[in-house]
Design a protein around this motif. Structure first.
Motif, PDB file in Angstrom:
ATOM      1  N   ARG A  79     -47.267 -14.071  -7.290  1.00 49.31           N
ATOM      2  CA  ARG A  79     -46.204 -13.212  -6.738  1.00 49.31           C
ATOM      3  C   ARG A  79     -46.803 -12.289  -5.690  1.00 49.31           C
ATOM      4  NH1 ARG A  79     -45.091 -14.128 -12.072  1.00 49.31           N
ATOM      5  NH2 ARG A  79     -42.930 -14.192 -12.781  1.00 49.31           N
ATOM      6  N   ILE A  80     -46.078 -12.112  -4.594  1.00 42.53           N
ATOM      7  CA  ILE A  80     -46.601 -11.270  -3.513  1.00 42.53           C
ATOM      8  C   ILE A  80     -46.760  -9.823  -3.972  1.00 42.53           C
ATOM      9  CG2 ILE A  80     -44.271 -11.198  -2.501  1.00 42.53           C
ATOM     10  CD1 ILE A  80     -46.516 -11.101   0.107  1.00 42.53           C
ATOM     11  N   HIS A  82     -46.235  -7.557  -7.930  1.00 41.37           N
ATOM     12  CA  HIS A  82     -46.042  -7.746  -9.373  1.00 41.37           C
ATOM     13  C   HIS A  82     -46.729  -9.027  -9.850  1.00 41.37           C
ATOM     14  CE1 HIS A  82     -42.933  -4.539  -9.820  1.00 41.37           C
ATOM     15  NE2 HIS A  82     -42.688  -4.833  -8.558  1.00 41.37           N
ATOM     16  N   ARG A 119     -40.420  -9.139 -18.592  1.00 42.59           N
ATOM     17  CA  ARG A 119     -41.783  -9.191 -18.053  1.00 42.59           C
ATOM     18  C   ARG A 119     -42.147  -7.820 -17.498  1.00 42.59           C
ATOM     19  NH1 ARG A 119     -44.328 -10.298 -13.029  1.00 42.59           N
ATOM     20  NH2 ARG A 119     -46.368 -11.261 -13.272  1.00 42.59           N
ATOM     21  N   GLY A 154     -36.163  -3.983 -12.787  1.00 42.45           N
ATOM     22  CA  GLY A 154     -36.423  -2.569 -12.537  1.00 42.45           C
ATOM     23  C   GLY A 154     -37.893  -2.220 -12.609  1.00 42.45           C
ATOM     24  N   ASN A 155     -38.146  -0.928 -12.580  1.00 38.32           N
ATOM     25  CA  ASN A 155     -39.497  -0.382 -12.670  1.00 38.32           C
ATOM     26  C   ASN A 155     -39.545   0.666 -13.771  1.00 38.32           C
ATOM     27  OD1 ASN A 155     -40.684  -1.900 -10.636  1.00 38.32           O
ATOM     28  ND2 ASN A 155     -40.263  -0.398  -9.036  1.00 38.32           N
ATOM     29  N   PHE A 168     -39.765  -2.938   3.291  1.00 42.58           N
ATOM     30  CA  PHE A 168     -40.552  -3.419   2.155  1.00 42.58           C
ATOM     31  C   PHE A 168     -41.823  -4.166   2.576  1.00 42.58           C
ATOM     32  CE2 PHE A 168     -41.371  -6.138  -1.606  1.00 42.58           C
ATOM     33  CZ  PHE A 168     -41.528  -5.135  -2.555  1.00 42.58           C
ATOM     34  N   ARG A 365     -32.883  -6.897  -1.433  1.00 39.22           N
ATOM     35  CA  ARG A 365     -33.478  -7.594  -2.578  1.00 39.22           C
ATOM     36  C   ARG A 365     -32.657  -8.819  -2.959  1.00 39.22           C
ATOM     37  NH1 ARG A 365     -34.441  -3.728  -7.463  1.00 39.22           N
ATOM     38  NH2 ARG A 365     -35.909  -5.344  -8.123  1.00 39.22           N
ATOM     39  N   SER A 368     -34.281 -11.474  -0.967  1.00 40.95           N
ATOM     40  CA  SER A 368     -35.724 -11.697  -1.054  1.00 40.95           C
ATOM     41  C   SER A 368     -36.168 -12.483  -2.285  1.00 40.95           C
ATOM     42  CB  SER A 368     -36.430 -10.342  -1.023  1.00 40.95           C
ATOM     43  OG  SER A 368     -37.808 -10.508  -1.061  1.00 40.95           O
ATOM     44  N   TYR A 369     -35.580 -12.174  -3.420  1.00 43.77           N
ATOM     45  CA  TYR A 369     -36.100 -12.780  -4.652  1.00 43.77           C
ATOM     46  C   TYR A 369     -35.782 -14.267  -4.735  1.00 43.77           C
ATOM     47  CZ  TYR A 369     -37.166  -8.086  -6.327  1.00 43.77           C
ATOM     48  OH  TYR A 369     -37.684  -6.839  -6.460  1.00 43.77           O
ATOM     49  N   GLN A 373     -38.880 -17.391  -4.595  1.00 36.96           N
ATOM     50  CA  GLN A 373     -39.121 -18.382  -5.661  1.00 36.96           C
ATOM     51  C   GLN A 373     -39.402 -19.757  -5.073  1.00 36.96           C
ATOM     52  OE1 GLN A 373     -39.636 -16.706  -8.060  1.00 36.96           O
ATOM     53  NE2 GLN A 373     -38.239 -14.963  -7.919  1.00 36.96           N
TER      54      GLN A 373
HETATM   55 FE1  HDD Z   1     -39.277  -6.177  -6.054  1.00 36.33          FE
HETATM   56  C1  HDD Z   1     -40.896  -8.690  -7.677  1.00 36.33           C
HETATM   57  C2  HDD Z   1     -38.988  -4.455  -8.988  1.00 36.33           C
HETATM   58  C3  HDD Z   1     -37.865  -3.574  -4.358  1.00 36.33           C
HETATM   59  C4  HDD Z   1     -39.196  -8.061  -3.261  1.00 36.33           C
HETATM   60  N1  HDD Z   1     -39.849  -6.508  -7.960  1.00 36.33           N
HETATM   61  C5  HDD Z   1     -40.504  -7.606  -8.421  1.00 36.33           C
HETATM   62  C6  HDD Z   1     -40.707  -7.480  -9.835  1.00 36.33           C
HETATM   63  C7  HDD Z   1     -40.167  -6.291 -10.206  1.00 36.33           C
HETATM   64  C8  HDD Z   1     -39.631  -5.673  -9.016  1.00 36.33           C
HETATM   65  C9  HDD Z   1     -40.146  -5.722 -11.584  1.00 36.33           C
HETATM   66  C10 HDD Z   1     -41.423  -8.494 -10.695  1.00 36.33           C
HETATM   67  C11 HDD Z   1     -40.468  -9.460 -11.325  1.00 36.33           C
HETATM   68  C12 HDD Z   1     -41.206 -10.389 -12.235  1.00 36.33           C
HETATM   69  O1  HDD Z   1     -41.708  -9.929 -13.273  1.00 36.33           O
HETATM   70  O2  HDD Z   1     -41.288 -11.577 -11.917  1.00 36.33           O
HETATM   71  N2  HDD Z   1     -38.642  -4.352  -6.555  1.00 36.33           N
HETATM   72  C13 HDD Z   1     -38.524  -3.860  -7.822  1.00 36.33           C
HETATM   73  C14 HDD Z   1     -37.810  -2.615  -7.778  1.00 36.33           C
HETATM   74  C15 HDD Z   1     -37.499  -2.371  -6.481  1.00 36.33           C
HETATM   75  C16 HDD Z   1     -38.009  -3.464  -5.699  1.00 36.33           C
HETATM   76  C17 HDD Z   1     -37.458  -1.783  -8.996  1.00 36.33           C
HETATM   77  C18 HDD Z   1     -36.757  -1.211  -5.854  1.00 36.33           C
HETATM   78  C19 HDD Z   1     -35.882  -0.512  -6.481  1.00 36.33           C
HETATM   79  N3  HDD Z   1     -38.684  -5.864  -4.158  1.00 36.33           N
HETATM   80  C20 HDD Z   1     -38.077  -4.743  -3.660  1.00 36.33           C
HETATM   81  C21 HDD Z   1     -37.670  -4.963  -2.295  1.00 36.33           C
HETATM   82  C22 HDD Z   1     -38.038  -6.246  -1.987  1.00 36.33           C
HETATM   83  C23 HDD Z   1     -38.666  -6.785  -3.160  1.00 36.33           C
HETATM   84  C24 HDD Z   1     -36.954  -3.965  -1.428  1.00 36.33           C
HETATM   85  C25 HDD Z   1     -37.866  -7.028  -0.709  1.00 36.33           C
HETATM   86  C26 HDD Z   1     -37.084  -6.773   0.255  1.00 36.33           C
HETATM   87  N4  HDD Z   1     -40.023  -8.024  -5.543  1.00 36.33           N
HETATM   88  C27 HDD Z   1     -39.818  -8.606  -4.326  1.00 36.33           C
HETATM   89  C28 HDD Z   1     -40.337 -10.022  -4.259  1.00 36.33           C
HETATM   90  C29 HDD Z   1     -40.836 -10.242  -5.710  1.00 36.33           C
HETATM   91  C30 HDD Z   1     -40.604  -8.899  -6.359  1.00 36.33           C
HETATM   92  C31 HDD Z   1     -41.290 -10.299  -3.172  1.00 36.33           C
HETATM   93  C32 HDD Z   1     -42.242 -10.803  -5.895  1.00 36.33           C
HETATM   94  C33 HDD Z   1     -42.125 -11.899  -6.898  1.00 36.33           C
HETATM   95  C34 HDD Z   1     -40.701 -12.056  -7.130  1.00 36.33           C
HETATM   96  O3  HDD Z   1     -40.004 -11.193  -6.356  1.00 36.33           O
HETATM   97  O4  HDD Z   1     -40.171 -12.855  -7.882  1.00 36.33           O
HETATM   98  O5  HDD Z   1     -39.341 -10.896  -3.899  1.00 36.33           O
END
Ligand code: HDD
Length: 698
Positions: A79-80, A82, A119, A154-155, A168, A365, A368-369, A373
């Motif tokens: 993952r990029i 997390h 997770r 979430g976080n 981001f 988001r 992105s997610y 994948q």
């Molecule tokens: Fe994100 C993963 C939480 C903003 C793009 N994010 C990821 C994971 C968590 C969060 C918990 C891990 C999921 C896992 O266990 O597989 N991210 C957040 C929270 C955000 C947030 C709480 C703001 C409130 N994220 C955010 C933004 C972007 C992303 C604004 C892109 C525009 N996040 C990603 C991603 C990831 C990711 C690159 C990496 C791996 C995945 O999605 O599946 O798409």
């Protein structure tokens, strides 16, 4: 048991073979037979196949090749963000139903349980980094509800660094190891991170969280979780309430000191992962309360900040928490890669009763997610991986793609369809009542611009322009269109489909519908109901090809037939005329080699049987009587002229061709069957008036 032959049992192999490989103990207890990926039993998993005991390893060893090949490709992109995380299975239980706020089925009844996979993760570090850096922690929960998956991604902190998803990539680039030196790993304490955040004042609030003890959790079990964004709950009546989601650990919220975190990372880099594993293994299942902060538009407006701004929280003193459920994690995954690594969380996964707001961080988001994948798991079919599959029935018309595991039956891969009328399985259908509908919004406040899945009424006229198109054609073009409908529909085996199409054609033109019905020998059905009145628009000449006039010769290809003894001067003249007009001559003869002509020699560009007249826009010829007589017995030559004639092309002829071939075929001179002398002027045109004489059109 695997089948063994005498030889495989080792009768001819050195007796010591397996003993060496297995350190002297040949006994392996239990387990099913070891096989290749394709089920072939394996007799020896210790030694590769060699040409003699000390000889080279043989390419033939399919077991060796398959094993190494698969191993070589075991890793997938991490993952990029997390990248390092641990997950567990469990359940969510509704303790205080909220049907007044949300129609989501998981909140409908007290005691209702919904399976989850959760997770936890660090954000900045790679997959193999330590568990205890100063960092935000991910808290992602996949609810397998009976109306589809809801992913609350979430976080462990209630706010975020940036307000808009467009920042981001910059944020992540800045916090990750620096681009030129690839360090520091899993740390925010470096130039680029602080450079970026010091230029982004919106990150200041999140920095106070990142520098707080919340960034040093004692355990995943002692972490709070937050959905961060303002979401919506939507009830049966379609009313929306804003909501923030919270997880509160029943184990209490606890952190380490920085000094502890530093020392733990040396003593046990897997500290948090191990802690979760140990707790679950010994049955001390961690639990969280699930709480909501629900508030209305007036409350949102009364706050001194925007609820769409993810860098802000809503103090519990203003909007208190209401606990509506609990989550228990009680099962460690069977396989880390298959489940924890391959789990794909998608903030866009919501279920009826839960909806988004216009928070621009959330909106980014939602794209992105899903996108990530595909690069992480390599296929759009990642949803078929067991941990990602919904546990409720699911069916749609998405098809094929890399690593497709489903084997759908029948041909219903589109809708609408009426295949059920033919006794076939028609496939799944939309459900306007129970299906997910986006909260519509009033259009009155900036959070709720009106969102609709509709076609405007101004799009409702489906026939007027089709009528105009038909009316604009010349009669030969109308005949082509009618014949095309007849041809296509005669290939349709479903009679009710033909009938329905005829009923639609009546809205275009009664005459057209009748011609097609006659061509199919079918009765004319009632006209289909039209949503909007069909207008008689003015015909437009621009919609007809024929009305555009004859095309120029430029860019066209002309076939010129000749044979031994042809007059070279006549051929040269024809060729030159075509070139001068911008066309390309292509000389065709029964043989392609050097042919003796009257006045010289010449090679053909193509052999007659391999250069039918369909390849050319027009044809001409220069042939002597003897050859014409001979060619008049050659099917390829006769077909050459017959096709050109049938396709309404210009045919330039010489006297011998006319006498021995065209006359024999009944091809009479017309506007396009003309002596060679006139050919260049007429060549590019089609002579449609000829067509009804050679073909039955509808
Ligand atoms: Fe994100 C993963 C939480 C903003 C793009 N994010 C990821 C994971 C968590 C969060 C918990 C891990 C999921 C896992 O266990 O597989 N991210 C957040 C929270 C955000 C947030 C709480 C703001 C409130 N994220 C955010 C933004 C972007 C992303 C604004 C892109 C525009 N996040 C990603 C991603 C990831 C990711 C690159 C990496 C791996 C995945 O999605 O599946 O798409």
């Amino acid at each position: 048991m695997p089948k063994t032959t005498k030889q495989a049992k080792g009768s001819k192999a050195p007796a010591s073979r397996n003993t060496i490989g297995k350190g002297g103990d040949t006994h392996q207890a239990g387990g099913p037979p070891l096989t290749t990926n394709f089920g072939v039993p394996i007799s020896d998993n210790q030694n590769s196949l060699k040409a003699g005991a000390r000889g080279p390893v043989l390419l033939e060893d399919f077991h060796l090749r398959e094993k190494i090949f698969h191993f070589d490709h075991e890793r997938i992109p991490e993952r990029i963000v997390h990248a390092r995380g641990s997950g567990a299975h469990g359940f969510f239980e509704c303790t205080d139903p909220i049907p007044d706020l949300s129609r989501a089925s998981l909140f409908a009844e007290k005691g209702k349980r919904t399976p989850v996979f959760t997770r936890f993760s660090t954000v900045a570090g790679s997959k193999g980094s330590k568990d205890t850096p100063r960092d935000v922690r991910g808290f992602a929960v996949k609810f397998y509800t009976d109306e589809g998956n809801w992913d609350l991604v979430g976080n462990n902190m209630p706010v975020f660094f940036i307000q808009d998803a467009i920042k981001f990539p910059d944020l992540v680039h800045a916090v990750k190891p620096e681009a030129d030196r690839m360090f520091p790993q899993a740390a925010s304490a470096h130039d680029t991170f602080w450079d970026f955040v010091s230029l982004m004042p919106e990150s200041t609030h999140m920095l106070t969280w990142l520098m707080s003890d919340f960034a040093l959790p004692r355990s995943f079990r002692t972490m709070q979780g937050f959905g961060v964004h303002t979401f919506r709950l939507v009830n049966e009546a379609g009313e929306s309430t804003f909501v923030k989601f919270h997880w509160r650990p029943r184990q209490g919220t606890q952190s380490t000191t920085w000094d502890e975190a530093v020392k733990i990372s040396g003593a046990d880099p897997d500290f948090l992962r191990r802690d979760l594993w140990e707790a679950i293994q010994k049955g001390d299942f961690p639990e969280w309360d699930f709480a909501i902060q629900a508030f209305d538009l007036d409350t949102a407006r009364s706050l001194p900040f925007d609820v769409l701004d993810a860098s802000k929280l809503i103090p519990e003193e203003i909007v208190p928490l209401r606990v509506i459920g609990r989550m228990v994690l009680d099962r460690w995954p069977d396989n880390f890669f298959a489940e924890t690594e391959q789990v794909a969380f998608l903030p866009h996964n919501v279920v009826p009763g839960i909806d988004f707001t216009n928070d621009p961080l959330l909106q980014g988001r939602l794209f992105s997610y899903l996108d990530t994948q595909k690069s992480r798991l390599g296929t759009t079919n990642f949803f078929q991986i067991p941990v990602n599959q919904p546990k409720c029935p699911f069916a749609n018309l998405n098809r094929d793609g890399t690593m497709q595991m489903a084997v759908p039956k029948g041909r219903a891969n589109y809708e609408p369809n009426s295949l059920d009328q033919a006794g076939e399985e028609p496939g799944p259908r939309e459900d306007p009542v129970n299906g997910f509908t986006s909260f519509r919004g009033s259009g009155e406040d900036n959070d709720a611009s009106e969102k609709l899945r509709v076609r405007p009424e101004s799009f409702a006229d489906h026939f007027s322009q089709a009528r105009m198109m038909f009316a604009s054609q010349t009669s030969i073009e109308q005949a082509h269109m009618a014949s095309a409908f007849v041809f296509e529909l005669s290939k349709v085996e479903l009679e009710h489909v033909r009938t329905r199409m005829l009923s639609q054609l009546r809205n275009v033109d009664e005459g057209l519908a009748k011609r097609v019905a006659d061509g199919l020998a079918m009765p004319l059905p009632k006209a289909a109901a039209a949503v909007a009145p069909t207008l008689d628009l003015d015909a437009s000449d621009k919609l007809s090809i024929v009305k555009q006039g004859d095309p120029p010769m430029k860019g066209r290809k002309v076939g010129i037939l000749f044979d031994e003894g042809s007059d070279k001067a006549a051929l040269d003249k024809l060729g030159k005329a075509v070139i001068d007009a911008g066309g390309t001559p292509f000389f065709v003869a029964p043989k392609v080699g050097e042919l003796k002509l009257k006045g010289g020699t010449m090679k053909a560009d193509g052999q007659l049987a391999g250069s039918p007249s369909v390849l050319f826009d027009a044809v001409a010829c220069a042939i002597m009587p003897d050859q014409a007589k001979k060619l008049s017995t050659d099917g390829a030559a006769l077909q050459w002229f017959m096709d050109a004639h049938g396709h309404a092309k210009t045919i330039g002829y010489c006297p011998a061709t006319k006498e021995f071939i065209l006359d024999k075929l009944g091809i009479e001179p017309d506007s396009g069957v003309i002596p060679n002398a006139e050919f260049p002027n007429v060549a590019p045109a089609r002579h449609w008036e000829r067509e009804p004489k050679v073909r039955m059109l509808a």
